[in-house]
Design an enzyme around this catalytic site. Sequence first.
Site, PDB file in Angstrom:
ATOM      1  CB  VAL A 291       4.328  -2.163  -8.231  1.00 53.20           C
ATOM      2  CG1 VAL A 291       4.093  -2.839  -6.887  1.00 53.20           C
ATOM      3  CG2 VAL A 291       3.942  -3.093  -9.384  1.00 53.20           C
ATOM      4  CE1 TYR A 292       2.004  -3.184  -3.196  1.00 52.25           C
ATOM      5  CE2 TYR A 292       1.575  -1.440  -1.611  1.00 52.25           C
ATOM      6  CZ  TYR A 292       2.121  -2.672  -1.917  1.00 52.25           C
ATOM      7  OH  TYR A 292       2.778  -3.392  -0.940  1.00 52.25           O
ATOM      8  CB  ALA A 293      -3.678   0.201  -8.119  1.00 54.09           C
TER       9      ALA A 293
END
Length: 330
Positions: free
Chosen positions: A60-62
């Site tokens: 999910v990061y960035a």
Amino acid sequence: MEYTKLGNTGLDVSRLCLGCMGFGRAAQGLHQWVLDEEHSRPVIRKALELGINFFDTANVYAGGTSEEIVGRVLKDYAHRDEIVIATKVYSRMHAGPNGAGLSRKAIMSEIDKSLKRLGTDYVDLYQIHRWDPNTPIEETMEALHDVVKAGKARYIGASVMYVWQFMKAQHAAEKNGWTRFVSMQNHYNLIYREDEREMLPLCKEDKIGVIPFSPLASGRLTRDWSETTTRSETDQVQKAKYDATADTDRLVVERVAAIAEKRGVPRAQIALAWILQKEPVTAPIIGATKISHLEDAAAALAIALTPEEISFLEASYVPHPVYGFNVGFN
């Protein structure tokens, strides 16, 4: 750099883990303060030069671009067999049904997407980012076991949950002969110590690796109380974690400042030295976005706080509301 085993495994990890939430394309994710690839490269390269071999990211990061950047940079600067790559699954990655969670469908889909973004055949540690109340834990644990048996992950870990949930997952795995969690990625720092009640004692007893995120409380332990940064002004997750307890947290931050001034070192080194001395912490996850962040973290390894200093740092802590279970993302 110092190295240790990850929990009750034979896997060697550095005592510092580089958290990669700060790398990615800002337009693709929740946070606006992240570094693009050009500015991420020197930070990741410096981590490798300091001997850090442990890197933690998440799908999910960035919007997945953190995994892409981390994968490309590590491929350019490191040998795959010498580094430990961890990523996570749970968060919503697309709209509509089956776009999030820990169903078999989601896990099998997301591991392949993460591997493609990272440019690797396997991850060393595949972690569930949160507990999924909508999926039977047996389904989740069997799917994770199959990911390991398929050679797509070497170990599995968990993050941010109640102790009863963690034990329920471990029991399901043990009962059915599936792969058990070897690590817990929890929220832990000088201004949030709720896991000292049950989770940390459990991890010590069962030899579970502990890799806490936010060891510097998103930077609040490193600067004057009135000082602000782009992250402190825009990061809504940070605000949700700490704004409600700001009045009591300030007393702890002031004590960090006092010991740092006495020793003549940056405050970050004191806060990290404290968590490095807490059992059973394996490796705090350092969210470095500057070379100086990494240098402070490495220097903290050489600081041995006295029992009196530790007591002084801890004395002003008051119980906090439990935060993060199915809410927000580290």
